[in-house]
Write an enzyme that holds these catalytic residues in place. Structure first.
Site, PDB file in Angstrom:
ATOM      1  N   GLN A   1       2.061  -6.110  -3.015  1.00 55.59           N
ATOM      2  CA  GLN A   1       2.551  -6.261  -1.841  1.00 55.59           C
ATOM      3  C   GLN A   1       3.803  -5.581  -1.564  1.00 55.59           C
ATOM      4  O   GLN A   1       3.964  -4.603  -2.267  1.00 55.59           O
ATOM      5  CB  GLN A   1       2.699  -7.638  -1.361  1.00 55.59           C
TER       6      GLN A   1
ATOM      7  N   LYS B   1       2.138   2.103  -4.976  1.00 60.26           N
ATOM      8  CA  LYS B   1       2.870   1.446  -6.299  1.00 60.26           C
ATOM      9  C   LYS B   1       1.908   1.685  -7.409  1.00 60.26           C
ATOM     10  O   LYS B   1       2.501   1.899  -8.372  1.00 60.26           O
ATOM     11  CB  LYS B   1       2.782  -0.075  -6.085  1.00 60.26           C
TER      12      LYS B   1
ATOM     13  N   LYS C   1       3.222  10.212  -0.592  1.00 62.73           N
ATOM     14  CA  LYS C   1       2.477  10.618   0.420  1.00 62.73           C
ATOM     15  C   LYS C   1       3.096  11.808   1.113  1.00 62.73           C
ATOM     16  O   LYS C   1       2.828  11.712   2.481  1.00 62.73           O
ATOM     17  CB  LYS C   1       1.710   9.320   1.094  1.00 62.73           C
TER      18      LYS C   1
ATOM     19  N   ARG D   1       3.020 -29.071  -6.168  1.00 54.23           N
ATOM     20  CA  ARG D   1       2.633 -29.586  -7.557  1.00 54.23           C
ATOM     21  C   ARG D   1       1.322 -30.099  -7.703  1.00 54.23           C
ATOM     22  O   ARG D   1       0.841 -31.096  -8.317  1.00 54.23           O
ATOM     23  CB  ARG D   1       3.727 -30.564  -7.881  1.00 54.23           C
TER      24      ARG D   1
ATOM     25  N   THR E   1      -9.922  -5.001   1.878  1.00 60.70           N
ATOM     26  CA  THR E   1     -10.647  -5.347   2.838  1.00 60.70           C
ATOM     27  C   THR E   1     -11.211  -4.473   3.652  1.00 60.70           C
ATOM     28  O   THR E   1     -11.958  -4.759   4.662  1.00 60.70           O
ATOM     29  CB  THR E   1      -9.661  -6.153   3.850  1.00 60.70           C
ATOM     30  N   GLY E   2     -10.914  -2.958   3.365  1.00 62.68           N
ATOM     31  CA  GLY E   2     -11.590  -1.851   4.356  1.00 62.68           C
ATOM     32  C   GLY E   2     -10.777  -1.740   5.706  1.00 62.68           C
ATOM     33  O   GLY E   2     -11.251  -0.883   6.349  1.00 62.68           O
TER      34      GLY E   2
ATOM     35  N   ARG F   1      -5.473   0.803   8.376  1.00 63.06           N
ATOM     36  CA  ARG F   1      -4.035   0.472   8.380  1.00 63.06           C
ATOM     37  C   ARG F   1      -3.506   0.929   9.644  1.00 63.06           C
ATOM     38  O   ARG F   1      -3.679   1.832  10.212  1.00 63.06           O
ATOM     39  CB  ARG F   1      -3.453   1.148   7.115  1.00 63.06           C
TER      40      ARG F   1
ATOM     41  N   VAL G   1       3.078  14.024  -4.263  1.00 63.08           N
ATOM     42  CA  VAL G   1       2.437  15.036  -3.311  1.00 63.08           C
ATOM     43  C   VAL G   1       0.962  15.006  -3.266  1.00 63.08           C
ATOM     44  O   VAL G   1       0.386  16.192  -2.934  1.00 63.08           O
ATOM     45  CB  VAL G   1       3.247  16.456  -3.624  1.00 63.08           C
ATOM     46  N   GLY G   2       0.533  13.949  -3.973  1.00 64.97           N
ATOM     47  CA  GLY G   2      -1.072  13.832  -3.727  1.00 64.97           C
ATOM     48  C   GLY G   2      -1.412  12.531  -4.784  1.00 64.97           C
ATOM     49  O   GLY G   2      -0.428  11.970  -5.303  1.00 64.97           O
TER      50      GLY G   2
ATOM     51  N   GLY H   1      -4.635  -4.417  -3.643  1.00 65.55           N
ATOM     52  CA  GLY H   1      -5.617  -3.295  -3.531  1.00 65.55           C
ATOM     53  C   GLY H   1      -4.677  -2.103  -4.081  1.00 65.55           C
ATOM     54  O   GLY H   1      -4.188  -1.522  -3.612  1.00 65.55           O
ATOM     55  N   HIS H   2      -5.108  -1.749  -5.568  1.00 70.24           N
ATOM     56  CA  HIS H   2      -3.998  -0.750  -6.167  1.00 70.24           C
ATOM     57  C   HIS H   2      -4.951   0.536  -6.755  1.00 70.24           C
ATOM     58  O   HIS H   2      -6.177   0.115  -7.469  1.00 70.24           O
ATOM     59  CB  HIS H   2      -3.348  -1.355  -7.107  1.00 70.24           C
TER      60      HIS H   2
ATOM     61  N   ASP I   1       0.782  -1.378  -0.052  1.00 76.43           N
ATOM     62  CA  ASP I   1       0.013  -0.075   0.031  1.00 76.43           C
ATOM     63  C   ASP I   1       0.839   1.277  -0.068  1.00 76.43           C
ATOM     64  O   ASP I   1       0.561   2.265   0.712  1.00 76.43           O
ATOM     65  CB  ASP I   1      -1.033  -0.130   1.295  1.00 76.43           C
TER      66      ASP I   1
ATOM     67  N   THR J   1       3.047 -12.379   2.999  1.00 75.31           N
ATOM     68  CA  THR J   1       2.308 -13.103   1.821  1.00 75.31           C
ATOM     69  C   THR J   1       2.970 -14.447   1.561  1.00 75.31           C
ATOM     70  O   THR J   1       4.063 -14.889   2.274  1.00 75.31           O
ATOM     71  CB  THR J   1       1.904 -12.236   0.942  1.00 75.31           C
TER      72      THR J   1
HETATM   73  P1  GDP Z   1      -0.529   0.431  -3.438  1.00 74.35           P
HETATM   74  O1  GDP Z   1      -1.491  -0.847  -3.145  1.00 74.35           O
HETATM   75  O2  GDP Z   1       0.919   0.328  -3.225  1.00 74.35           O
HETATM   76  O3  GDP Z   1      -0.961   0.565  -5.099  1.00 74.35           O
HETATM   77  O4  GDP Z   1      -1.300   1.501  -2.800  1.00 74.35           O
HETATM   78  P2  GDP Z   1      -2.859   1.749  -2.397  1.00 74.35           P
HETATM   79  O5  GDP Z   1      -3.749   1.964  -3.464  1.00 74.35           O
HETATM   80  O6  GDP Z   1      -3.277   0.556  -1.694  1.00 74.35           O
HETATM   81  O7  GDP Z   1      -2.782   2.711  -1.185  1.00 74.35           O
HETATM   82  C1  GDP Z   1      -2.216   3.950  -1.456  1.00 74.35           C
HETATM   83  C2  GDP Z   1      -3.347   5.176  -1.494  1.00 74.35           C
HETATM   84  O8  GDP Z   1      -2.578   6.245  -1.357  1.00 74.35           O
HETATM   85  C3  GDP Z   1      -4.314   5.312  -2.277  1.00 74.35           C
HETATM   86  O9  GDP Z   1      -5.569   5.719  -1.919  1.00 74.35           O
HETATM   87  C4  GDP Z   1      -3.904   6.491  -3.385  1.00 74.35           C
HETATM   88  O10 GDP Z   1      -4.754   6.892  -4.212  1.00 74.35           O
HETATM   89  C5  GDP Z   1      -3.165   7.024  -2.338  1.00 74.35           C
HETATM   90  N1  GDP Z   1      -1.925   7.936  -2.769  1.00 74.35           N
HETATM   91  C6  GDP Z   1      -0.923   7.502  -3.507  1.00 74.35           C
HETATM   92  N2  GDP Z   1       0.043   8.417  -3.616  1.00 74.35           N
HETATM   93  C7  GDP Z   1      -0.484   9.522  -2.780  1.00 74.35           C
HETATM   94  C8  GDP Z   1       0.231  10.953  -2.461  1.00 74.35           C
HETATM   95  O11 GDP Z   1       1.314  11.031  -2.703  1.00 74.35           O
HETATM   96  N3  GDP Z   1      -0.400  11.780  -1.595  1.00 74.35           N
HETATM   97  C9  GDP Z   1      -1.689  11.327  -1.332  1.00 74.35           C
HETATM   98  N4  GDP Z   1      -2.375  11.942  -0.126  1.00 74.35           N
HETATM   99  N5  GDP Z   1      -2.153   9.889  -1.442  1.00 74.35           N
HETATM  100  C10 GDP Z   1      -1.458   9.238  -2.318  1.00 74.35           C
HETATM  101  P1  IMO Z   2      -0.811  -4.022  -2.434  1.00 80.52           P
HETATM  102  O1  IMO Z   2      -0.532  -4.640  -3.669  1.00 80.52           O
HETATM  103  C1  IMO Z   2      -0.948  -4.606   2.215  1.00 80.52           C
HETATM  104  C2  IMO Z   2      -0.940  -8.527   3.823  1.00 80.52           C
HETATM  105  C3  IMO Z   2      -2.128  -9.304   4.457  1.00 80.52           C
HETATM  106  C4  IMO Z   2      -1.531  -9.995   5.681  1.00 80.52           C
HETATM  107  C5  IMO Z   2      -0.166 -10.780   4.820  1.00 80.52           C
HETATM  108  C6  IMO Z   2      -0.806 -12.028   4.102  1.00 80.52           C
HETATM  109  O2  IMO Z   2      -2.237  -3.484  -2.220  1.00 80.52           O
HETATM  110  O3  IMO Z   2       0.083  -3.413  -1.703  1.00 80.52           O
HETATM  111  P2  IMO Z   2      -2.305 -12.725   2.171  1.00 80.52           P
HETATM  112  O4  IMO Z   2      -3.626 -12.485   2.140  1.00 80.52           O
HETATM  113  O5  IMO Z   2      -1.639 -12.197   0.921  1.00 80.52           O
HETATM  114  O6  IMO Z   2      -2.043 -14.257   2.389  1.00 80.52           O
HETATM  115  O7  IMO Z   2      -1.984 -11.943   3.392  1.00 80.52           O
HETATM  116  O8  IMO Z   2       0.060  -9.882   3.736  1.00 80.52           O
HETATM  117  N1  IMO Z   2      -1.076  -8.106   2.305  1.00 80.52           N
HETATM  118  C7  IMO Z   2      -1.169  -6.811   2.080  1.00 80.52           C
HETATM  119  N2  IMO Z   2      -0.930  -5.625   2.810  1.00 80.52           N
HETATM  120  N3  IMO Z   2      -1.119  -4.471   0.828  1.00 80.52           N
HETATM  121  C8  IMO Z   2      -1.292  -5.667  -0.053  1.00 80.52           C
HETATM  122  O9  IMO Z   2      -1.031  -5.557  -1.274  1.00 80.52           O
HETATM  123  C9  IMO Z   2      -0.983  -6.815   0.742  1.00 80.52           C
HETATM  124  N4  IMO Z   2      -1.177  -8.297   0.279  1.00 80.52           N
HETATM  125  C10 IMO Z   2      -1.165  -9.045   1.331  1.00 80.52           C
HETATM  126  O10 IMO Z   2      -2.715  -7.951   5.031  1.00 80.52           O
HETATM  127  O11 IMO Z   2      -0.725  -9.259   6.433  1.00 80.52           O
HETATM  128 MG    MG Z   3      -2.748  -1.577  -1.776  1.00 81.20          MG
END
Ligand code: GDP
Ligand code: IMO
Ligand code: MG
Length: 430
Positions: A227, A16, A334, A146, A304-305, A308, A419-420, A40-41, A13, A242
């Site tokens: 991840q 990426k 961020k 396997r 998952t909501g 963090r 920065v956003g 979750g991207h 998170d 993971t």
């Molecule tokens: P990922 O799993 O690494 O792709 O990241 P996630 O999408 O799970 O979580 C990153 C969150 O931060 C998302 O809600 C993005 O829209 C938000 N985000 C990404 N870059 C920035 C940033 O530079 N500033 C702010 N405020 N939010 C950001």
């Molecule tokens: P992105 O790509 C954050 C965490 C889970 C748990 C551990 C194992 O959005 O960064 P799993 O379901 O993979 O067996 O869970 O890994 N986890 C993540 N945490 N971002 C993710 O993906 C994650 N994918 C798995 O919360 O701690």
């Molecule tokens: Mg994510």
């Protein structure tokens, strides 16, 4: 653009997807190489938010092939729903049929995998991993034992039937006697697989060998990480990890490209740190500062909501990530979330609370992490809105000082500053 891998450098998170989406502008082929719908991207374009789980974050462009690589595990109903959700946001279904490809070698997450994931988590009680319950661990377990079902198996009923004669009796014994769960009949699994075949049919790339060769020879390839390094099954906070390899080294394997195809490995770090799920987090804040980071940063899981866990930047684990993640440069995201903090802290070492010893080397055994507390370095905040800064020079002095210090601690350059959440809110450093 050189061939680039985008790697999460903390606990996932890190932002990426935003970085992948930006770099995808200059790539021809974007591929996921490991993980599944545990990811979750989020990508934000013109204030419109898209959530991806399996589909590469470059899919919003025209003329770019996006592949779910062999190293991934796919939960078919999640895959189907993800496409439906993005179609509901206005992207044509035909766009996916044209640009989205699935490797026939990727493994399929079956219903019994999610059954087992759910059961394992609840039976572990206070020792639970905190998984996303997407069946990730059980699917990879079967892959390495396997006994997995690959996407290509769905397309040949005879082969599938023969495979199931071997796999299913064993799986049913495991379901009944290890987990006390309901077994499946062969007819049930054959019907499930038929449903999955229909879901995958428009996307499976049976010509992947020719296509890979083409992109390797003349295209620009972007490998999208999911991840993060600290969740890597070999190098992360085992067993709170993971079941795959999010490090840069995972890209060559999971996207069938080999190690020398990759020119750059961009490690994405948040300017602070978060974690979902269980496991050690030495710089975690359980006070109002942590709450403030969560609120301003909107730190709630996309998949998952779950809220963090939040904390300050940990330079000890970050340096370790640079090393084992094979990172060559940093994208720092961020930074704007820190705009209203008077003081910003960074852990530059850990102090052992029992022996009093200070360590800078990352302790890999997480069961010892409770013995450590962070040694903080305190930085002055900038108390300025930086969300509209377009260049490095426009950033306040205190922010520049913070960035310089992180570079010094990590030993590699910060080349992208976010920065956003929007595509536009990005500073590329020369
Ligand atoms: P990922 O799993 O690494 O792709 O990241 P996630 O999408 O799970 O979580 C990153 C969150 O931060 C998302 O809600 C993005 O829209 C938000 N985000 C990404 N870059 C920035 C940033 O530079 N500033 C702010 N405020 N939010 C950001
Ligand atoms: P992105 O790509 C954050 C965490 C889970 C748990 C551990 C194992 O959005 O960064 P799993 O379901 O993979 O067996 O869970 O890994 N986890 C993540 N945490 N971002 C993710 O993906 C994650 N994918 C798995 O919360 O701690
Ligand atoms: Mg994510």
């Amino acid at each position: 653009m050189k061939n680039t891998v985008v790697v999460g450098a903390q606990f996932g998170d890190e932002g990426k997807a935003k970085i992948t989406d930006l770099l995808a502008q200059n790539a021809d082929f974007i591929t996921r190489f490991q993980g599944g719908s545990n990811a979750g991207h989020t990508v934000v374009v013109n204030n419109k938010k898209y959530a991806f789980h399996l589909i590469p974050s470059g899919i919003l462009y025209e003329n770019k092939i996006c592949m779910i690589g062999a190293g991934c595990v796919i939960k078919p109903d999640d895959f189907k729903k993800e496409i439906e959700d993005i179609v509901a946001k206005g992207v044509e279904k035909s766009h996916f049929e044209k640009y989205l490809k699935v490797s026939p070698l990727a493994h399929v997450t079956m219903k019994y995998h999610t059954d087992i994931d759910g059961y394992s988590e609840s039976s572990l009680k206070e020792n639970k991993i905190g998984t996303t319950k997407k069946g990730i661990g059980p699917t990879y377990t079967d892959k390495y034992a396997r006994s997995g079902i690959r996407v290509e198996d769905l397309f040949n009923k005879d082969i599938l039937s023969k495979k199931l004669d071997v796999i299913l009796p064993k799986k049913n014994r495991e379901l009944e006697f290890v987990y006390n769960l309901k077994p499946y009949t062969k007819e049930q699994i054959m019907a499930e697989c038929e449903e999955y075949r229909e879901i995958f049919e428009p996307y499976v790339d049976f010509d992947w060998q020719e296509n890979l060769l083409k992109f390797k020879q003349q295209g620009s390839i972007l490998f999208e990480g999911a991840q993060g390094v600290m969740l890597d099954v070999d190098y992360g906070t085992y067993p709170y990890v993971t079941s795959s390899n999010p490090i840069a080294g995972g890209a060559g394997v999971g996207a069938s490209m080999g190690p020398v195809t990759i020119d750059r490995a961009i490690g994405v770090f948040k300017a602070y740190m978060t974690r979902v799920g269980e496991g050690a987090f030495i710089t975690e804040l359980s006070d109002e500062e942590g709450e403030k980071l969560r609120t301003i940063g909107g730190e709630f899981g996309v998949t998952t909501g779950r809220p963090r866990r939040c904390g300050w930047f940990d330079a000890v684990s970050a340096k370790y990530s640079v090393l084992v993640g094979g990172l060559t440069e940093v994208a720092l995201t961020k930074l704007d979330v820190l705009d209203s903090f008077n003081e910003i802290k960074v852990a530059i070492a850990y102090k052992n609370k029992i022996t009093g010893e200070t360590v800078k080397k990352y302790p890999t055994n997480v069961y010892t992490h409770g013995d450590y507390e962070p040694v903080w370095e305190v930085h002055k905040g900038w108390n300025t809105d930086i969300t509209k800064c377009k260049t490095y020079d426009e950033l306040p002095l205190e922010a520049k000082n913070y960035l310089k210090r992180l570079e010094e601690l990590l030993g590699i350059r910060i080349t992208i500053i976010s920065v956003g959440p929007d595509r536009e809110q990005t500073i590329f450093v020369d």
